[in-house]
Design an enzyme around this catalytic site. Sequence first.
Site, short mmCIF file in Angstrom:
data_model
loop_
_atom_site.label_atom_id
_atom_site.label_comp_id
_atom_site.label_asym_id
_atom_site.label_seq_id
_atom_site.Cartn_x
_atom_site.Cartn_y
_atom_site.Cartn_z
N TYR A 44 -3.72 -3.12 2.21
CA TYR A 44 -3.42 -4.38 2.89
C TYR A 44 -4.50 -5.43 2.62
O TYR A 44 -4.26 -6.62 2.82
CB TYR A 44 -3.30 -4.18 4.39
CG TYR A 44 -2.23 -3.23 4.85
CD1 TYR A 44 -1.25 -2.73 3.98
CD2 TYR A 44 -2.19 -2.80 6.18
CE1 TYR A 44 -0.29 -1.85 4.42
CE2 TYR A 44 -1.21 -1.91 6.62
CZ TYR A 44 -0.27 -1.43 5.73
OH TYR A 44 0.68 -0.55 6.17
N HIS A 100 -1.36 7.46 2.31
CA HIS A 100 -0.40 6.37 2.47
C HIS A 100 0.98 6.73 1.92
O HIS A 100 2.01 6.41 2.52
CB HIS A 100 -0.92 5.11 1.79
CG HIS A 100 -0.33 3.85 2.31
ND1 HIS A 100 -0.95 2.62 2.20
CD2 HIS A 100 0.84 3.59 2.94
CE1 HIS A 100 -0.19 1.69 2.74
NE2 HIS A 100 0.91 2.24 3.19
#
Length: 313
Positions: A44, A100
């Site tokens: 991010y 992730h």
Amino acid sequence: MTIPAVGLGTWQGLGIRNKHQDVRDSIIYALRAGYRLIDTAQSYGVEPAVGEAVRESGIPRSEITVVTKFPSEWHHDPLHALQISLDALGLDYIDIFLMHWPSAADGDEWNLLPITASPTFVETWKLMEKCVGSRCKAIGVSNFTQKLLDEVLAVATIVPVVNQVELHAFNPNLKLVPYCHEKGIRVISWSTLGGGGEHTPKANEILAHPLFKRIAANHGCSTGGLALSWAVQREICVIPKSSSLSRIEENIHLVTLTQAEMEEINEAHTTIARIRLADHISTLAGERDGEQTIKGWTKQEFGWEDADGNWLT
């Protein structure tokens, strides 16, 4: 450990001007409004803002659950990935550290490896177990299915504390959630409010369809609040992202739905639409041997669908 039912997501999109300041300010506001769970990820690009907000919020660090995730390029060395996040966050420890995606990459996040190539997600999990200690309280996974979790649990010394997955009324994971609960794994939901923009306009119906508007009106809440309440009532944690201060406050206030209302929403994927947002995220898409993939794997390899296209989660 315990984990708050509602947290703040921090994926604000790529190329957002003043992203650091916006993310920092929204997290500080959320923490002071009562939030105690912050979700982020290395990919991010906002971990520095998250750590700064946690340090400057005035809320004791021990009261805040910080979740972050490492990308596919670090599957071979999660300990190093942990240090990268700790340095970026500027925190002494991470509460929950997640893989992730189950697919590994070689050197670059997008040079994705086949499902059988080393490091496999099982090998990565065994390496992740070494992360648990004073710098990392717990470990978990993201975007895993029953198929993949079965393989991890067969060799795990430490059971994943959470599995963070796409979950909303049009992809409710009615099989995956009870499976995780049975195994002692808490589910965290991403994209609980649907969305998807112009590529998946039907997903916006979670906030606009008459069914959701009617049930929300029964409880004097927004359709967004309804979607979050539905998930939490299923014992799922939610992490809606928002830069709107009023919406941040709104999202933490839940309502209690009747069993009939819960069942109506549970069946929306059969009566309104069935959508897997991951299928429509261009940055995840690829092709291998003429077959469409997501993060380098087919839907069958993920365990999302069988050979006939039946959804399995």
